[in-house]
Write a protein that holds these residues in place. Sequence first.
Motif, PDB file in Angstrom:
ATOM      1  N   GLU A  49       0.818  -1.209   0.000  1.00  0.00           N
ATOM      2  CA  GLU A  49       0.000   0.000   0.000  1.00  0.00           C
ATOM      3  C   GLU A  49       0.855   1.263   0.000  1.00  0.00           C
ATOM      4  OE1 GLU A  49      -2.910  -0.160   3.135  1.00  0.00           O
ATOM      5  OE2 GLU A  49      -3.651  -2.105   2.457  1.00  0.00           O
ATOM      6  N   ALA A  50       2.000   1.226   0.664  1.00  0.00           N
ATOM      7  CA  ALA A  50       2.872   2.403   0.737  1.00  0.00           C
ATOM      8  C   ALA A  50       3.318   2.842  -0.657  1.00  0.00           C
ATOM      9  CB  ALA A  50       4.078   2.122   1.625  1.00  0.00           C
ATOM     10  N   HIS A  51       3.705   1.885  -1.511  1.00  0.00           N
ATOM     11  CA  HIS A  51       4.137   2.241  -2.870  1.00  0.00           C
ATOM     12  C   HIS A  51       2.965   2.800  -3.671  1.00  0.00           C
ATOM     13  CE1 HIS A  51       6.537   2.215  -6.523  1.00  0.00           C
ATOM     14  NE2 HIS A  51       5.541   1.595  -7.130  1.00  0.00           N
ATOM     15  N   LEU A  52       1.812   2.192  -3.532  1.00  0.00           N
ATOM     16  CA  LEU A  52       0.641   2.676  -4.265  1.00  0.00           C
ATOM     17  C   LEU A  52       0.313   4.119  -3.879  1.00  0.00           C
ATOM     18  CD1 LEU A  52      -1.460  -0.572  -4.099  1.00  0.00           C
ATOM     19  CD2 LEU A  52      -0.447   0.446  -6.153  1.00  0.00           C
ATOM     20  N   LEU A  53       0.306   4.401  -2.597  1.00  0.00           N
ATOM     21  CA  LEU A  53      -0.005   5.756  -2.150  1.00  0.00           C
ATOM     22  C   LEU A  53       1.093   6.745  -2.565  1.00  0.00           C
ATOM     23  CD1 LEU A  53      -1.492   4.967   1.362  1.00  0.00           C
ATOM     24  CD2 LEU A  53      -2.735   5.824  -0.643  1.00  0.00           C
ATOM     25  N   ALA A  54       2.348   6.350  -2.470  1.00  0.00           N
ATOM     26  CA  ALA A  54       3.467   7.238  -2.811  1.00  0.00           C
ATOM     27  C   ALA A  54       3.502   7.583  -4.291  1.00  0.00           C
ATOM     28  CB  ALA A  54       4.792   6.603  -2.394  1.00  0.00           C
ATOM     29  N   THR A  55       2.963   6.708  -5.138  1.00  0.00           N
ATOM     30  CA  THR A  55       3.018   6.932  -6.584  1.00  0.00           C
ATOM     31  C   THR A  55       1.688   7.438  -7.146  1.00  0.00           C
ATOM     32  OG1 THR A  55       2.511   4.596  -7.003  1.00  0.00           O
ATOM     33  CG2 THR A  55       4.848   5.234  -6.923  1.00  0.00           C
ATOM     34  N   TRP A  56       0.759   7.757  -6.273  1.00  0.00           N
ATOM     35  CA  TRP A  56      -0.529   8.323  -6.660  1.00  0.00           C
ATOM     36  C   TRP A  56      -0.412   9.835  -6.577  1.00  0.00           C
ATOM     37  CZ3 TRP A  56      -4.726   4.508  -5.159  1.00  0.00           C
ATOM     38  CH2 TRP A  56      -5.908   4.732  -5.869  1.00  0.00           C
ATOM     39  N   HIS A  57      -0.804  10.549  -7.606  1.00  0.00           N
ATOM     40  CA  HIS A  57      -0.684  12.000  -7.582  1.00  0.00           C
ATOM     41  C   HIS A  57      -1.469  12.571  -6.407  1.00  0.00           C
ATOM     42  CE1 HIS A  57      -0.980  16.215  -8.830  1.00  0.00           C
ATOM     43  NE2 HIS A  57       0.205  15.967  -9.374  1.00  0.00           N
ATOM     44  N   PRO A  58      -0.874  13.524  -5.667  1.00  0.00           N
ATOM     45  CA  PRO A  58      -1.545  14.070  -4.483  1.00  0.00           C
ATOM     46  C   PRO A  58      -2.942  14.635  -4.752  1.00  0.00           C
ATOM     47  CG  PRO A  58       0.740  14.787  -4.535  1.00  0.00           C
ATOM     48  CD  PRO A  58       0.472  14.066  -5.829  1.00  0.00           C
ATOM     49  N   SER A  59      -3.195  15.106  -5.966  1.00  0.00           N
ATOM     50  CA  SER A  59      -4.510  15.675  -6.280  1.00  0.00           C
ATOM     51  C   SER A  59      -5.609  14.614  -6.315  1.00  0.00           C
ATOM     52  CB  SER A  59      -4.466  16.403  -7.628  1.00  0.00           C
ATOM     53  OG  SER A  59      -4.277  15.478  -8.695  1.00  0.00           O
ATOM     54  N   GLN A  60      -5.251  13.356  -6.451  1.00  0.00           N
ATOM     55  CA  GLN A  60      -6.229  12.270  -6.565  1.00  0.00           C
ATOM     56  C   GLN A  60      -6.033  11.186  -5.510  1.00  0.00           C
ATOM     57  OE1 GLN A  60      -8.707  12.290  -8.867  1.00  0.00           O
ATOM     58  NE2 GLN A  60      -7.986  14.242  -9.625  1.00  0.00           N
ATOM     59  N   ARG A  61      -4.977  11.248  -4.757  1.00  0.00           N
ATOM     60  CA  ARG A  61      -4.594  10.193  -3.805  1.00  0.00           C
ATOM     61  C   ARG A  61      -5.618  10.060  -2.685  1.00  0.00           C
ATOM     62  NH1 ARG A  61       0.389  12.079  -1.374  1.00  0.00           N
ATOM     63  NH2 ARG A  61       1.321  11.471  -3.349  1.00  0.00           N
TER      64      ARG A  61
END
Length: 128
Positions: A49-61
């Motif tokens: 989950e950490a990688h998924l959240l870190a690579t999700w653009h902050p505007s949509q995360r």
Amino acid sequence: MPTTKDACPCGLGPDFPHCCGRYLGTGVPAPDAEALMRSRYTAFVRGDEAHLLATWHPSQRPASLDLDGSVKWLGLEVKHHKPIDDTHAEVEFVARSRVQGRGQRLYERSRFVREHGHWFYVDGDILS
């Protein structure tokens, strides 16, 4: 859960450390949107989950994720990687899985943006 000696779940590399393992949990940015897409698929397979959240653009995360551990990921096929310009790209892919014994297929065209040397997943459209 796969070990680091297993073949990479994305289907591209011979083993995890030399394929998507270069990006998961290392801080090393993926060189392009396709590599990021593959690393995100691998993160789903591995429950990272950490990688998924870190690579999700902050505007949509989302604030958090609750991955379903009962999903068995079966494979990824990247249909098309389309660089739009130096900072935008699209990746069309099919991810196959099995949920409660039933086969499923996610066919999506995802949008990515590059900021400060890092690619981020923004959003995507489900295709039929």
